[in-house]
Enzyme design. Sequence first.
Site, mmCIF file in Angstrom:
data_model
loop_
_atom_site.group_PDB
_atom_site.id
_atom_site.type_symbol
_atom_site.label_atom_id
_atom_site.label_comp_id
_atom_site.label_asym_id
_atom_site.label_seq_id
_atom_site.Cartn_x
_atom_site.Cartn_y
_atom_site.Cartn_z
ATOM 1 N N SER A 144 0.948 -1.281 0.553
ATOM 2 C CA SER A 144 -0.297 -0.139 -0.133
ATOM 3 C C SER A 144 1.182 1.418 -0.080
ATOM 4 C CB SER A 144 -1.053 0.048 1.210
ATOM 5 O OG SER A 144 -1.501 1.074 1.619
ATOM 6 N N TYR A 157 -1.718 0.342 10.586
ATOM 7 C CA TYR A 157 -1.913 -0.644 9.476
ATOM 8 C C TYR A 157 -0.641 0.059 8.582
ATOM 9 C CZ TYR A 157 -3.687 -1.214 4.278
ATOM 10 O OH TYR A 157 -3.527 -1.440 3.154
#
Length: 259
Positions: A144, A157
Amino acid sequence: MGTMTNSTEHTPSPDRRRAVVTGASTGIGAATVRQLATVGWSVLAVARRGDRLRALAGDTGCDVVTADITSEDDVARIVEAAGPVHAVVNNAGGARGVETIADADLGKWSWMYDVNVLGTVRLTKALLPALRASGRGDIVIVSSVAGRVTYEGGGGYAAAKHAERVVAETLRLELNGEPIRVIEIAPGLVHTEEFSLRRLGGDRAAADAVYAGVPGPLSADDVAECIAWTLSRPHHVNIDQLVVKPLAQAAIHKMHRTP
């Protein structure tokens, strides 16, 4: 933990390249299975939800294993079902919560690390012998943009995705000289049916607000096409890292939205 369900009763043809795709029940994983099957790969789709996998098998002809990559026993079954394999697409993962670090839910942090990082390592480690034996292996890690830049409420995250990026970079160093590419795909904002909904505890209004006003967020198909493109390069060409964002997203914290 899960049970294996094969969509076919025969061994995949030795003339076709074989890929294992995790997190294949929805989103980027399911789109990647469809994309690879379309361009001629033999695909083993892996996820925890067998009903969705069976539907995907019906659509694409892929093989499926209902399994959890956080389980050593399940990973052993994946390896057995995969047989000779040329690529693994480590896509399974996700985010949980948007709490600040001051209010961190450590259970959510543990889940994110276990699935995104340890799950990737566990399956990659188990499939390395087959990837080596293929003579032209590929390890794809779907990370990501949060693996490069963090933001408020994204500590857990981002920490997991930073770690996943480090796994990719370390593998590339450790496998140097072997016929195995390590490819990292780092998407920005992707509008899938479940990512934000799960992150926000099932709050549909909050999940919809993540994408509200954004002209043209990425789709799962957009990312799947990037994965397939990197795998289709001549094997001496390694796309180390591919960052892909929608045009509206200049940075992880800079998003154009229409009124």
